[in-house]
Design a protein around this motif. Structure first.
Motif, short mmCIF file in Angstrom:
data_model
loop_
_atom_site.label_atom_id
_atom_site.label_comp_id
_atom_site.label_asym_id
_atom_site.label_seq_id
_atom_site.Cartn_x
_atom_site.Cartn_y
_atom_site.Cartn_z
N GLU A 80 0.82 -1.22 0.00
CA GLU A 80 0.00 0.00 0.00
C GLU A 80 0.85 1.26 0.00
O GLU A 80 0.55 2.23 -0.70
CB GLU A 80 -0.92 0.00 1.22
CG GLU A 80 -1.89 1.17 1.28
CD GLU A 80 -3.13 0.96 0.44
OE1 GLU A 80 -3.83 1.95 0.19
OE2 GLU A 80 -3.40 -0.17 0.00
N TYR A 81 1.92 1.26 0.79
CA TYR A 81 2.71 2.48 0.98
C TYR A 81 4.04 2.49 0.24
O TYR A 81 4.60 3.57 -0.01
CB TYR A 81 2.97 2.70 2.48
CG TYR A 81 1.72 3.04 3.25
CD1 TYR A 81 1.25 4.34 3.32
CD2 TYR A 81 1.00 2.04 3.89
CE1 TYR A 81 0.09 4.66 4.01
CE2 TYR A 81 -0.18 2.34 4.59
CZ TYR A 81 -0.62 3.65 4.64
OH TYR A 81 -1.78 3.96 5.33
N TYR A 82 4.56 1.30 -0.12
CA TYR A 82 5.87 1.24 -0.74
C TYR A 82 5.86 0.52 -2.09
O TYR A 82 6.91 0.43 -2.73
CB TYR A 82 6.88 0.58 0.20
CG TYR A 82 7.03 1.30 1.52
CD1 TYR A 82 7.90 2.38 1.64
CD2 TYR A 82 6.28 0.93 2.62
CE1 TYR A 82 8.03 3.06 2.85
CE2 TYR A 82 6.39 1.61 3.83
CZ TYR A 82 7.26 2.67 3.93
OH TYR A 82 7.38 3.35 5.12
N ALA A 247 1.10 10.37 4.21
CA ALA A 247 0.59 9.04 3.92
C ALA A 247 -0.08 9.01 2.55
O ALA A 247 0.13 8.07 1.76
CB ALA A 247 -0.41 8.61 5.00
N ALA A 248 -0.85 10.05 2.24
CA ALA A 248 -1.52 10.12 0.94
C ALA A 248 -0.50 10.22 -0.19
O ALA A 248 -0.66 9.60 -1.25
CB ALA A 248 -2.47 11.32 0.90
N GLY A 249 0.57 10.96 0.05
CA GLY A 249 1.61 11.09 -0.96
C GLY A 249 2.32 9.77 -1.22
O GLY A 249 2.63 9.43 -2.37
N MET A 250 2.58 9.01 -0.17
CA MET A 250 3.25 7.71 -0.32
C MET A 250 2.36 6.72 -1.07
O MET A 250 2.81 5.99 -1.94
CB MET A 250 3.63 7.16 1.05
CG MET A 250 4.74 7.92 1.75
SD MET A 250 5.04 7.36 3.44
CE MET A 250 5.55 5.67 3.16
N LYS A 251 1.07 6.70 -0.72
CA LYS A 251 0.14 5.79 -1.39
C LYS A 251 -0.03 6.17 -2.86
O LYS A 251 -0.11 5.29 -3.73
CB LYS A 251 -1.21 5.78 -0.68
CG LYS A 251 -1.18 5.08 0.67
CD LYS A 251 -2.56 4.87 1.24
CE LYS A 251 -3.15 6.17 1.74
NZ LYS A 251 -4.44 5.95 2.45
#
Length: 261
Positions: A80-82, A247-251
């Protein structure tokens, strides 16, 4: 420079998630030699049913499945994040570390035990500590090969299914991409390890292996469904830790990377 790396929240989060991922995967491999009765553990009457012509089946499972759902949950969170690259990196690293652990076990087993240690637990019902040690940590190479093969195929499948669903749903329906990817990957993991080890190595019949695999997967299926709320709780905890904007930027970056593949 190291202080900047440690202070970086996304880096610290990746180290934490990766550490939890690797630890649970190695634990599952080491403790997987023990078979336990799910019914007796929960205090239920022993099940005895017939499936595919195989009678007397019950929920006798390897304890390695206890930490294994955590691995698949961590896979989805990391994805999800990476993105897929993060999952692939950790999967390969974990497989290498598991292989390293069993190489060390092999060397440890073949060292000559001190005689006093070998009989030190005789009064407690363990007459030969060397034999006990060998049986517990000296799993055969066939099961190690089967397990590592199933792990890699399952992890890469999980990442691909997760990516495919996220391409269709975007940020919506976390439960769908997390749960479905886990269900598919655990099915493949169960099938691969069962047939490589039980069918090709142990010589069990095809119906028996299939029945055993279905029983094991039914447990994994149930646990995956029950863990769905945990996925949302972890997402919320990460959002609070990183902050909504980061968090939104990573996703978004992870999704764009997946969309461009």
């Amino acid at each position: 420079m190291i202080h900047n790396i440690i202070r970086d929240k996304p880096t610290r989060l990746f180290i934490f998630l990766g550490g939890f991922f690797i630890t649970n995967a190695i634990l599952a491999e080491i403790i997987g030699v023990k078979i336990f009765s799910l019914e007796d553990t929960l205090g239920f009457s022993k099940a005895s049913f017939t499936l595919l012509g195989q009678s007397g089946l019950s929920f006798d499972l390897t304890v390695g499945i206890l930490p294994w759902p955590v691995v698949f949950i961590m896979t989805d969170i990391i994805n999800e994040y990476y993105g897929v690259k993060g999952v692939r990196f950790l999967s390969v690293l974990t497989a290498v570390l598991i292989a390293f652990v069993f190489v060390v076990f092999y060397i440890a087993i073949h060292t000559v035990p001190a005689e006093w240690w070998r009989v030190s637990q005789e009064a407690k019902g363990v007459p030969d500590m060397q034999a006990a040690f060998t049986q517990v940590v000296g799993q055969g190479m066939n099961i190690i090969f089967a397990s590592l093969t199933a792990f890699m195929i399952g992890q890469l499948t999980d990442a691909r299914v997760f990516r495919g669903i996220k391409r269709l749903t975007g940020e919506k329906r976390i439960w769908m991409r997390a749960t479905l990817s886990t269900l598919v990957s655990q099915l493949i993991d169960t099938v691969v390890v069962s047939y490589i080890y039980l069918y090709f190595s142990m010589g069990f019949s095809f119906p028996r292996v299939t029945a055993i695999a279905l029983v094991g997967y039914s447990y994994k299926f149930t646990v995956a469904i029950l863990c769905t709320p945990l996925i949302y709780w972890i997402h919320d905890a990460i959002e609070r830790y990183l902050g909504h904007e980061q968090a939104a930027g990573m996703k978004k970056a992870a999704l764009e990377m997946q969309m461009n593949r």
